[in-house]
Structures are given as C-alpha cells and as structure tokens.
Design a protein around this motif. Structure first.
Motif, PDB file in Angstrom:
ATOM      1  N   PHE A 102       0.891  -1.109  -0.040  1.00 60.66           N
ATOM      2  CA  PHE A 102      -0.158  -0.037  -0.020  1.00 60.66           C
ATOM      3  C   PHE A 102       0.875   1.218   0.033  1.00 60.66           C
ATOM      4  N   GLY A 103       1.883   1.324   0.980  1.00 58.96           N
ATOM      5  CA  GLY A 103       2.837   2.341   0.998  1.00 58.96           C
ATOM      6  C   GLY A 103       3.400   2.634  -0.330  1.00 58.96           C
ATOM      7  N   CYS A 104       3.869   1.594  -1.020  1.00 58.73           N
ATOM      8  CA  CYS A 104       4.715   1.646  -2.085  1.00 58.73           C
ATOM      9  C   CYS A 104       3.555   2.334  -3.219  1.00 58.73           C
ATOM     10  N   VAL A 248       7.023  -1.177  13.775  1.00 55.85           N
ATOM     11  CA  VAL A 248       8.117  -2.038  13.851  1.00 55.85           C
ATOM     12  C   VAL A 248       7.883  -3.066  12.561  1.00 55.85           C
ATOM     13  N   ARG A 249       8.532  -2.647  11.359  1.00 55.62           N
ATOM     14  CA  ARG A 249       8.412  -3.533  10.094  1.00 55.62           C
ATOM     15  C   ARG A 249       9.385  -4.791  10.077  1.00 55.62           C
ATOM     16  N   ARG A 250       8.690  -5.818  10.052  1.00 55.73           N
ATOM     17  CA  ARG A 250       9.443  -7.201  10.140  1.00 55.73           C
ATOM     18  C   ARG A 250       9.179  -8.045   8.929  1.00 55.73           C
ATOM     19  N   ASP A 252       8.485 -10.032   6.006  1.00 56.67           N
ATOM     20  CA  ASP A 252       9.382 -10.182   4.372  1.00 56.67           C
ATOM     21  C   ASP A 252      10.278  -9.153   4.041  1.00 56.67           C
ATOM     22  N   LYS A 253      10.312  -7.873   4.962  1.00 53.06           N
ATOM     23  CA  LYS A 253      11.437  -7.031   4.710  1.00 53.06           C
ATOM     24  C   LYS A 253      12.566  -7.292   5.531  1.00 53.06           C
ATOM     25  N   ILE A 254      12.672  -8.250   6.584  1.00 51.53           N
ATOM     26  CA  ILE A 254      13.863  -8.220   7.150  1.00 51.53           C
ATOM     27  C   ILE A 254      14.761  -9.331   6.198  1.00 51.53           C
ATOM     28  N   THR A 337      -5.119   2.288   8.692  1.00 41.84           N
ATOM     29  CA  THR A 337      -5.796   2.630  10.227  1.00 41.84           C
ATOM     30  C   THR A 337      -4.264   2.937  10.824  1.00 41.84           C
ATOM     31  N   ASP A 338      -3.245   2.057  10.724  1.00 43.93           N
ATOM     32  CA  ASP A 338      -1.980   2.273  11.147  1.00 43.93           C
ATOM     33  C   ASP A 338      -1.282   3.651  11.023  1.00 43.93           C
ATOM     34  N   ILE A 339      -1.449   3.923   9.570  1.00 45.04           N
ATOM     35  CA  ILE A 339      -0.756   5.139   9.212  1.00 45.04           C
ATOM     36  C   ILE A 339      -1.287   6.432   9.625  1.00 45.04           C
ATOM     37  N   SER A 353      13.333   3.005   6.192  1.00 49.12           N
ATOM     38  CA  SER A 353      13.246   2.154   5.089  1.00 49.12           C
ATOM     39  C   SER A 353      11.615   1.462   4.877  1.00 49.12           C
ATOM     40  N   SER A 354      10.730   1.632   5.749  1.00 45.14           N
ATOM     41  CA  SER A 354       9.310   1.445   5.571  1.00 45.14           C
ATOM     42  C   SER A 354       8.713   2.479   5.154  1.00 45.14           C
ATOM     43  N   GLN A 355       7.859   2.164   3.793  1.00 45.62           N
ATOM     44  CA  GLN A 355       7.095   3.009   3.290  1.00 45.62           C
ATOM     45  C   GLN A 355       5.996   3.379   4.105  1.00 45.62           C
ATOM     46  N   VAL A 356       5.426   2.344   5.133  1.00 40.14           N
ATOM     47  CA  VAL A 356       4.423   2.562   5.938  1.00 40.14           C
ATOM     48  C   VAL A 356       4.750   3.720   6.929  1.00 40.14           C
TER      49      VAL A 356
END
Ligand code: GDP
Length: 456
Positions: A102-104, A248-250, A252-254, A337-339, A353-356
């Motif tokens: 979504f962020g992307c 806290v972005r984890r 698939d990103k890690i 909602t989180d954004i 590094s996270s678009q969110v």
C-alpha cells in the motif's frame, strides 16, 4: 520571527542532537566511568529540552501559519484536480495498481501527482482506480475520488502519449519512476520557489512538507473509511498527553530491504523523547506508546516488557497471517488505520526504510507539522525516485580515519544516510570520494524549483 532566526534556532537544535548522537554512540564503546557518561547524557537531554522550549514561545504562530499554508496548497491542488472542462483539461494518467504494498502504491501515485501538478495537469487514475488488487470496490471503496473528472471523461477518446516533459499532448501517462527517462525538475525533493520563504521559515524540511500535501490529498477517506478510523482513534487517548508511535516493520522486509531491530531499540528512543519532554514541560509525563507492526508478536512483547508504559495498538491488525495474504480489504484497512494513527502521534520511532512509517510521518506534516518529530533506526527520510539529496559543507573536514572523506567549505555532498552516531555517509561531488563525515559540518542544499501553477 524572521526566516533567518527560525533557521538558526532549528540549526542549533539539530546540532545539539548531533552531539547527543555522537557522544551516546562513543559512550557505548568506551569504558569511562558510568557516572561521567550518565552526567554528560543528562546534561545533553537538559540542553535538548531547553532548546525545544525556545521553539515553544512561537508555537501558536507557527501552527497557524503552517495551517494557512497547507490550506493554500490544498486549495491549489483541488483547483487543478477539478478543471472546468474535463474533456479539454491537460491530464496525466497514473496506474494506482503498481505491484507492491500500500505504501509503495501511494508513493507511486504521489510521484505522478507532483509531476502532474508541476505541469498544471490534472491527475487521473487509470480506470479510476477500479482495478485495484487491495479492494474489489476499487479506490473509491476507501477514499474520495481524486478528481471530478472520470478517466473516460478526461481522456475523451484521445490517444494516450507516454510522458515527456512539457509535451504538447493533452493526455500523457507516466511509467513507474525507475523507468522514467525524462526526469522532471519538480520530482522530490523539490519545492516551489513561489513558496520558498514561507516554507523555509516555517518547516525544518520543506521538501517533505511539500510532497506530504499530495499524499494528504490522496488519502481523503470516504465515509466508510472515516468511521473505521474514528473508531480506532477513539481507542487511543490522543489529546490527553503525548503519545509516541512506533512502527516495527518485520516479516518479508527483514534480510531483504532492512535489518532486524528489537523492540528495545524502539523503546530506547521513545524513552529518550519522553525524558526531553518531561524537562521541556516541567512535570512528569505518563508514558504512552502506540504500536504498529506487521509482526503479531510486537504488541504483546511491548506490553509485557514495558509495564511502566500504557501500550496501544490493534491486536487484530497486527496479525502476521492476515498481512501475509496481503491484498485484501482487511489488510488495506489495517495499514491505512495504522498510518492514520501514526500521523496523530507526537513523535515517531521507526525505520524509514518502511514506506508505511514514511507515510505516517508524511501525513503528520499536514496534520500537525513537525519535521523533527521522529527517530529513524535506519534511513534518512527519502522519497523513492527522488533527485540526488545534497548538502553543502559549512566547515572543512580533514579525514581522521580511512573511511572518512575530506570536506572543504562550499563543497556539495550527495548524502546517502545519517548513521545517527554523529556521522553521515555521502559522496563529495568535488573529489568524487565516498565515505563518512561529521553531520554537523553540512547544511541542506534545497532544490527550489519554479512551479508555474502558483503564479496566480
Ligand atoms: P514497506 O514494505 O514497509 O516499505 O511498505 P509497503 O506498504 O510497500 O508494503 C508493506 C505492506 O505490509 C503494507 O502495505 C501492509 O500491508 C503491511 N504492513 C507493513 N507494516 C505494517 C504495519 O505497521 N501495520 C499494518 N497494518 N500493516 C503493515
């Protein structure tokens, strides 16, 4: 307050942060007496509080001025988005349904938006955003339409040309930013020369403030989405004292695009911020944190480990399994909602590094602007596809270690990142050498560009 006065005030604050980053990092490596280290850190926190008190004296003026400026920009965007005659308007077509999160996707449309706006074109979503992997109901199932013109009415049977700068064609379409050959000057991190003075006076990061206006316009909720957000907002005591948002972005990103960071790292910076705020406000503060994550273990872990904190976050949303089946209404509602909630917090700790997280920070810049209200555990703020982010050297630097570069006053440096330990990494354009340099020895080199739409 004058522009120069505001720049100096913020410059001082940023420099105190840089020495804080430097000493904190050095102390972690040194075996100097703990009392000496603690005392120094305490004094720096005191200094940071003192410095933020100075900005408080003009807080109302700054808030009102930024609100007026945002209103002016939103009005201009609205005007360009709603031309008198859709069939005659110059338009730029953009495909929302990029194959990513979504962020992307929103950042992709945001980039289309600034390019369109830069040329006075109306932005139109391909097929009005009806084919959207996040929702069968399409864009308008969640958000307000971005224009009164439908795709059909705006294109009006005309051939769609690929984008070229200042093309004579009425209808053009943009590819994804990585495939863009002809890169317009107006891409981030540019901002309009017509608003230069006000933006630099009022905001520490004008390019961020400017691009955020487009994401804000895009994310205007429809009634249904508004209800979902209102309910989530009502579960967090916003307005009853400061709340820090951690994202806290984890999953698939890690290991692919980012490294793992423990909850403790996020909470360490949260606690530093609360300490500064307590001194700033002169009374104890209830510790409150809002947790957003794609990893379901983060919320319970934070609650368990930080019993001195009131911890908020949606248990349902932070469900890894649900997020793994990524393209669904549920995951879209969850991330929106989180954004939205992150943008309402007083301070953010996350990985840029996270678009969110970047989106939460971007929306914050229109809701309650504060370019300094973050700590990123990795990247500097950036916008995907942006022009080279440059800084100007204000103090010479002679390298002290092999991995450092030389700086001479007036050099331009393309900055790749702040290491949050007193040093940044970048490439000196004069010497073409890449390496580390002390962050306090540079200032930002703004990209101030003509945006003709602001001429009237
Ligand atoms: P990035 O990968 O973090 O840079 O951002 P993207 O938005 O492009 O893709 C990440 C996707 O993972 C999002 O669209 C969400 O579906 C999910 N996600 C990541 N972080 C969060 C979070 O904090 N909360 C929620 N609800 N979803 C998240």
């Amino acid at each position: 307050p004058s522009r120069v006065g505001e720049e100096l005030r913020r410059g001082l604050d940023q420099r105190i942060w840089e020495i804080f980053y430097y000493l904190r990092s050095e102390f972690k490596k040194s075996d100097k007496e703990p009392s000496y280290k603690n005392h120094t850190i305490d004094q720096l926190i005191h200094l940071l509080a003192y410095s933020s008190n100075i900005s408080d004296t003009q807080a109302d003026w700054r808030k009102a001025s930024l609100e007026a400026l945002s209103e002016r920009i939103q009005k201009k965007i609205d005007e360009i988005q709603n031309p008198d005659d859709c069939a005659k308007a110059r338009v730029l077509v953009c495909n929302l349904d990029k194959q990513c999160g979504f962020g992307c996707q929103l950042h992709h449309v945001g980039y289309c938006f600034t390019v369109a706006f830069g040329e006075g074109r109306t932005l139109i979503l391909t097929n009005d955003g009806k084919s959207w992997r996040y929702s069968k109901r399409g864009w308008s199932g969640a958000f307000l339409p971005i224009s009164k013109c439908t795709h059909a009415a705006a294109v009006n049977g005309e051939g769609v040309a690929s984008y070229r700068q200042n093309s004579e064609r009425r209808v053009v379409e943009l590819p994804i930013v990585d495939a863009l050959q002809d890169r317009p000057k107006t891409l981030p991190l540019s901002f309009p020369k017509q608003l230069e003075d006000e933006m630099i006076k009022l905001h520490s990061n004008p390019p961020l403030y400017f691009i955020s206006q487009f994401l804000w316009y895009l994310m205007r909720n429809n009634a249904e989405m508004e209800k979902v957000i209102e309910k989530a907002v009502s579960n967090v005591p916003f307005g009853e004292g400061p709340i820090v948002g951690i994202q806290v972005r984890r999953t698939d990103k890690i290991g692919t695009e980012a490294s793992f960071h423990s909850v403790d790292e996020y909470m360490e910076w949260t606690e530093i911020w609360f300490r500064v705020q307590e001194l700033r406000r002169g009374h104890p503060l209830k510790r409150r944190v809002f947790v957003a994550s794609d990893d379901a273990s983060v919320l319970p872990e934070t609650k368990k480990k930080y019993s001195n904190y009131e911890v908020f976050g949606d248990v349902d949303i932070a469900d890894t399994a649900k997020l793994m089946s990524r393209y669904s209404d549920a995951s879209m509602y969850g991330v929106v909602t989180d954004i939205q909630l992150l943008s309402r917090c007083d301070y953010l700790v996350c990985t840029f590094s996270s678009q969110v997280c970047r989106m939460g920070y971007e929306l914050m810049q229109v809701r309650r602007p504060d370019g300094e209200a973050f700590h990123s555990l990795d990247d500097l703020y950036y916008y995907g596809g942006q022009h080279d982010h440059q800084q100007i050297v204000i103090e010479d630097h002679v390298p002290e270690r092999d991995n450092e570069i030389e700086l001479k006053v007036g050099d331009s440096v393309g900055v790749a990142g702040n290491h949050w330990d007193g040093y940044s990494k970048g490439k000196n354009r004069r010497t073409q050498r890449q390496g580390l340099y002390p962050s306090y020895k540079v200032i930002e080199k703004w990209r101030i560009i003509d945006f003709p739409v602001f001429n009237n």
